[in-house]
Design a protein around this motif. Structure first.
Motif, mmCIF file in Angstrom:
data_model
loop_
_atom_site.group_PDB
_atom_site.id
_atom_site.type_symbol
_atom_site.label_atom_id
_atom_site.label_comp_id
_atom_site.label_asym_id
_atom_site.label_seq_id
_atom_site.Cartn_x
_atom_site.Cartn_y
_atom_site.Cartn_z
ATOM 1 N N PRO A 5 50.838 -8.209 6.442
ATOM 2 C CA PRO A 5 52.072 -7.967 5.672
ATOM 3 C C PRO A 5 53.101 -7.277 6.558
ATOM 4 C CG PRO A 5 50.425 -6.322 5.109
ATOM 5 C CD PRO A 5 49.762 -7.265 6.085
ATOM 6 N N GLU A 7 56.496 -5.410 6.098
ATOM 7 C CA GLU A 7 57.428 -4.804 5.142
ATOM 8 C C GLU A 7 58.754 -4.561 5.857
ATOM 9 O OE1 GLU A 7 56.871 -4.293 2.003
ATOM 10 O OE2 GLU A 7 54.695 -4.163 1.707
ATOM 11 N N ASN A 10 63.049 -1.979 1.435
ATOM 12 C CA ASN A 10 63.137 -2.037 -0.025
ATOM 13 C C ASN A 10 64.579 -1.902 -0.493
ATOM 14 O OD1 ASN A 10 60.333 -2.207 -0.313
ATOM 15 N ND2 ASN A 10 60.118 0.012 -0.226
ATOM 16 N N ALA A 42 61.158 -5.345 -3.145
ATOM 17 C CA ALA A 42 60.678 -5.295 -1.764
ATOM 18 C C ALA A 42 61.154 -6.531 -1.014
ATOM 19 C CB ALA A 42 59.148 -5.231 -1.749
ATOM 20 N N ARG A 44 58.786 -8.131 1.332
ATOM 21 C CA ARG A 44 57.456 -8.144 1.954
ATOM 22 C C ARG A 44 57.219 -9.513 2.595
ATOM 23 N NH1 ARG A 44 55.029 -7.166 -2.228
ATOM 24 N NH2 ARG A 44 55.054 -4.893 -1.968
ATOM 25 N N HIS A 79 60.592 1.505 5.316
ATOM 26 C CA HIS A 79 60.092 0.307 5.976
ATOM 27 C C HIS A 79 61.172 -0.354 6.834
ATOM 28 C CE1 HIS A 79 56.379 0.427 3.800
ATOM 29 N NE2 HIS A 79 56.921 0.172 2.622
ATOM 30 N N SER A 84 56.898 -2.246 11.226
ATOM 31 C CA SER A 84 55.830 -3.006 10.596
ATOM 32 C C SER A 84 55.112 -3.898 11.606
ATOM 33 C CB SER A 84 56.402 -3.840 9.445
ATOM 34 O OG SER A 84 55.400 -4.256 8.560
ATOM 35 N N GLU A 256 56.705 -11.516 -2.588
ATOM 36 C CA GLU A 256 57.656 -11.025 -1.590
ATOM 37 C C GLU A 256 58.515 -9.892 -2.127
ATOM 38 O OE1 GLU A 256 60.980 -12.797 1.537
ATOM 39 O OE2 GLU A 256 60.238 -14.053 -0.091
ATOM 40 N N GLU A 262 51.373 -6.188 -4.648
ATOM 41 C CA GLU A 262 51.453 -7.006 -3.448
ATOM 42 C C GLU A 262 50.981 -8.444 -3.675
ATOM 43 O OE1 GLU A 262 49.212 -4.748 -0.588
ATOM 44 O OE2 GLU A 262 50.828 -3.286 -0.301
ATOM 45 N N CYS A 281 47.147 -6.216 -0.215
ATOM 46 C CA CYS A 281 46.936 -7.116 0.916
ATOM 47 C C CYS A 281 45.591 -6.843 1.583
ATOM 48 C CB CYS A 281 48.071 -6.961 1.937
ATOM 49 S SG CYS A 281 49.674 -7.491 1.314
#
Length: 286
Positions: A5, A7, A10, A42, A44, A79, A84, A256, A262, A281
């Motif tokens: 994942p 990230e 947000n 998010a 993601r 994030h 990430s 996503e 998640e 995840c």
């Protein structure tokens, strides 16, 4: 194959816009709004490590827009893409392919960045091919008035000008069994023209990156369709087909835009398709 994942950040959007005609008394139970009617979201993304390929699915908003622009979306949290990627030992220069489900700014904004002296833009992943499909590219670069604010030229044309843009070959039907990147793709037209929903075979199961076909777990009931969709009745039909397949095949649905859930699975119930399990995840990737 390994999956991670990523990230990218947000943000918040108006809950009413995210749920269309559904009353707030219903959607607020699963996606509670703040005092400004905004809900947590998010970006993601998903990274696939497969042999010598490192494929990033979607790239979030990026960071090149103005403070005023980001002010509309109430960014929150810590994030970002580089942090990430680094968590798993990667750098953006390692990415070989960037697959964009569609070209709305919150899905592809991170694909392009300022150049060093901030006089223009350049691809943010200098060693990657950028993948979309021809129908959607034409739709995005000649936008209708409804979507024009979501298709930003600075997010699009630098990919083409760099020579890094590639087009997925689209099948006659709505499902491509295996794309150039090794996974299947469901093509959906309700949200925007030819949105691409990846279906990834992973350890004997199927992970589906749901993008804007299913933004959050709160959108599982069929009528819960975003006000942003250009063809909501078509979304309804596409979503019904997809959700039935997800229940029948026990797909892992990678959300996503859900800031708090998640991955989910779904099942058939007397009320229709509903959430079965909520997973992290780590639950399916370890």
């Amino acid at each position: 194959m390994k999956i991670y994942p990523i990230e990218t950040g947000n943000f918040k959007l108006d809950g009413g816009a995210m749920f269309g005609v559904v009353p707030k008394t219903l959607w607020n139970k699963t996606n509670p709004a703040d005092q400004n009617n905004l809900i947590d979201l998010a970006a993601r993304c998903l990274l696939i490590e497969d042999g010598n390929r490192l494929i990033l699915i979607d790239t979030g908003m990026g960071n090149k827009q103005s403070e005023k622009f980001f002010g509309y979306y109430s960014l929150w949290g810590s994030h970002n893409t580089d942090k990430s990627l680094a968590k798993y030992g990667f750098h953006r220069d390692d990415i070989t392919d960037v697959f964009m489900t569609h070209l709305h700014f919150d899905h592809c904004g991170g694909s392009v960045q300022w150049n060093k002296d901030r006089t223009g833009y350049e691809p943010a992943f200098k060693n990657a091919h950028y993948w979309t499909n021809k129908n959607h590219w034409e739709w995005a670069t000649q936008p209708n008035a409804r979507e024009k604010a979501s298709f930003l030229p600075e997010n699009l044309f630098p990919m083409q000008e760099s020579g890094q843009l590639k087009f997925i070959e689209r099948p006659e039907g709505d499902f491509l069994q295996e794309s150039e990147l090794g996974f299947g793709i469901f093509f959906a037209d309700g949200h925007t023209e030819k949105q691409m929903i990846p279906h990834i075979n992973y350890n004997g199961s199927t992970i589906v990156f749901t993008a804007d076909l299913l933004p959050t777990a709160g959108h599982v009931p069929l009528p819960y369709v975003m006000g942003y969709d250009t063809r909501p009745l078509l979304t309804l039909a596409e979503k019904e087909k997809f959700m039935n397949a997800a229940a029948d095949n026990n797909y892992y649905l990678w959300l996503e835009h859900d800031a708090h859930n998640e991955i989910i699975t779904v099942e058939r119930t007397e009320k229709g398709i509903r959430v079965k399990d909520i997973l992290s995840c780590n639950d399916i990737l370890t």
